[in-house]
Scaffold this active site. Structure first.
Site, PDB file in Angstrom:
ATOM      1  N   HIS A   6       0.827  -1.205   0.000  1.00 15.09           N
ATOM      2  CA  HIS A   6       0.000   0.000   0.000  1.00 15.09           C
ATOM      3  C   HIS A   6       0.869   1.266   0.000  1.00 15.09           C
ATOM      4  CE1 HIS A   6      -2.778   2.849   2.328  1.00 15.09           C
ATOM      5  NE2 HIS A   6      -3.372   2.655   1.159  1.00 15.09           N
ATOM      6  N   GLU A  33       0.101  -0.760  -4.670  1.00 16.65           N
ATOM      7  CA  GLU A  33      -0.944   0.256  -4.820  1.00 16.65           C
ATOM      8  C   GLU A  33      -0.265   1.610  -4.760  1.00 16.65           C
ATOM      9  OE1 GLU A  33      -4.102   3.094  -3.010  1.00 16.65           O
ATOM     10  OE2 GLU A  33      -2.052   2.656  -2.394  1.00 16.65           O
ATOM     11  N   ASP A  35      -1.222   6.137  -5.431  1.00 19.30           N
ATOM     12  CA  ASP A  35      -2.249   7.164  -5.653  1.00 19.30           C
ATOM     13  C   ASP A  35      -1.722   8.151  -6.682  1.00 19.30           C
ATOM     14  OD1 ASP A  35      -3.934   6.433  -3.167  1.00 19.30           O
ATOM     15  OD2 ASP A  35      -1.920   6.743  -2.365  1.00 19.30           O
ATOM     16  N   HIS A  48      -0.422  10.879  -2.362  1.00 19.83           N
ATOM     17  CA  HIS A  48      -1.729  10.608  -1.741  1.00 19.83           C
ATOM     18  C   HIS A  48      -2.512  11.867  -1.414  1.00 19.83           C
ATOM     19  CE1 HIS A  48      -4.488   9.832   1.639  1.00 19.83           C
ATOM     20  NE2 HIS A  48      -4.730   8.702   0.998  1.00 19.83           N
ATOM     21  N   GLU A 107      -4.706   4.230  -8.047  1.00 15.89           N
ATOM     22  CA  GLU A 107      -5.885   4.874  -7.449  1.00 15.89           C
ATOM     23  C   GLU A 107      -5.933   6.332  -7.894  1.00 15.89           C
ATOM     24  OE1 GLU A 107      -6.346   4.865  -3.107  1.00 15.89           O
ATOM     25  OE2 GLU A 107      -7.885   6.408  -3.356  1.00 15.89           O
TER      26      GLU A 107
HETATM   27  O1  G3P Z   1      -6.721   1.806  -2.370  1.00 19.43           O
HETATM   28  C1  G3P Z   1      -6.793   1.493  -1.022  1.00 19.43           C
HETATM   29  C2  G3P Z   1      -6.504   2.696  -0.174  1.00 19.43           C
HETATM   30  O2  G3P Z   1      -5.324   3.287  -0.639  1.00 19.43           O
HETATM   31  C3  G3P Z   1      -7.621   3.708  -0.211  1.00 19.43           C
HETATM   32  O3  G3P Z   1      -7.441   4.756   0.678  1.00 19.43           O
HETATM   33  O4  G3P Z   1      -6.752   6.965   1.404  1.00 19.43           O
HETATM   34  O5  G3P Z   1      -5.129   5.101   1.536  1.00 19.43           O
HETATM   35  O6  G3P Z   1      -5.764   6.080  -0.665  1.00 19.43           O
HETATM   36  P1  G3P Z   1      -6.219   5.761   0.727  1.00 19.43           P
HETATM   37 MG    MG Z   2      -4.722   4.751  -2.006  1.00 16.21          MG
END
Ligand code: G3P
Ligand code: MG
Length: 233
Positions: A6, A33, A35, A48, A107
């Site tokens: 993550h 993952e 952002d 993020h 994301e």
């Molecule tokens: O994609 C899972 C997670 O990353 C979603 O929340 O705020 O950590 O981007 P966030």
């Molecule tokens: Mg995320």
């Protein structure tokens, strides 16, 4: 069950930097993952928060800065001086440098008050330039529709953070063909996972921090979980 690193291996390296992604690869990650957001001049960068400052030495909204300005920021020192000089990566750099057999969950993030510019278009363009397994997710389901309209073959993950009465009906009525739901762990049950699987939809759950949760979700046959460290799996 697949473990998504993550924001990269973000417990051990500054989130959403190449260091965090490379560390995930070295630790054997099969999926990461990250952002993404659009800069003022239309580049797609990996970060993020909408505001600079927590994960770098900038100030103000990311969307108000050009890539050249953002590329000068230090995105590592806030985490540990050993990472001084880490940069905010471009999505295309990550796509080019992380081995092509690793699944990247992209994301999409956009400030709610911001006009919907061309985030989906730019990201789809990059996905086409760097063929590899990807999964595009967002809390902004309009953005998922934009991606779907551009390329129906890109797998979509529906992110949400509430106890929806019927997420599958919602997705269908919205005209979204989703490959996966991405619920927050608070709102997951064995029944939800079973129903998803009956419909041929996967369930990837964020963000898992405790080994007990990993075990439980494994028993419930979740397809994937988002973790900041592999020490808990
Ligand atoms: O994609 C899972 C997670 O990353 C979603 O929340 O705020 O950590 O981007 P966030
Ligand atoms: Mg995320």
């Amino acid at each position: 069950m697949i473990y998504f690193a993550h924001r990269g291996l973000s417990e051990h390296a500054p989130e959403n930097t190449m260091a965090a992604f490379q560390m995930a690869v070295q630790a054997g990650a099969k999926a990461i993952e990250l952002d993404v957001q659009r800069t003022k001049d239309g580049e797609i960068v990996v970060m993020h928060d909408f505001y600079l400052g927590r994960t770098n030495n900038g100030q103000g909204l990311l969307k108000d800065h050009s890539y050249q300005e953002l590329s000068r920021l230090d995105a590592g020192s806030w985490f540990d001086p050993a990472f001084a000089g880490e940069k905010m990566p471009l999505l295309k750099e990550v796509m080019a440098q992380i081995p092509a057999d690793i699944l990247i969950n992209i994301e999409l993030k956009k400030p709610a008050i911001e006009e919907n510019q061309d985030l989906a278009e730019k990201v789809v363009e990059i996905i086409h330039q760097y063929p590899r397994p990807v999964l595009v997710s967002s809390f902004d389901h309009y953005l998922l529709k934009n991606v779907q309209a551009l390329d129906q073959s890109i797998p979509l993950g529906l992110l949400y953070c509430s106890n929806l009465i019927d997420v599958f009906q919602y997705a269908e009525q919205s005209g979204l063909k989703i490959a996966a739901i991405h619920p927050s762990i608070e709102y997951v049950s064995p029944a939800l996972i079973q129903r998803a699987h009956d419909l041929g939809i996967q369930v990837n759950i964020y963000t898992i921090r405790r080994p007990e949760e990993v075990k439980l979700l494994e028993q419930w046959q979740a397809d994937g979980i988002f973790v900041n460290t592999f020490a808990i799996v």
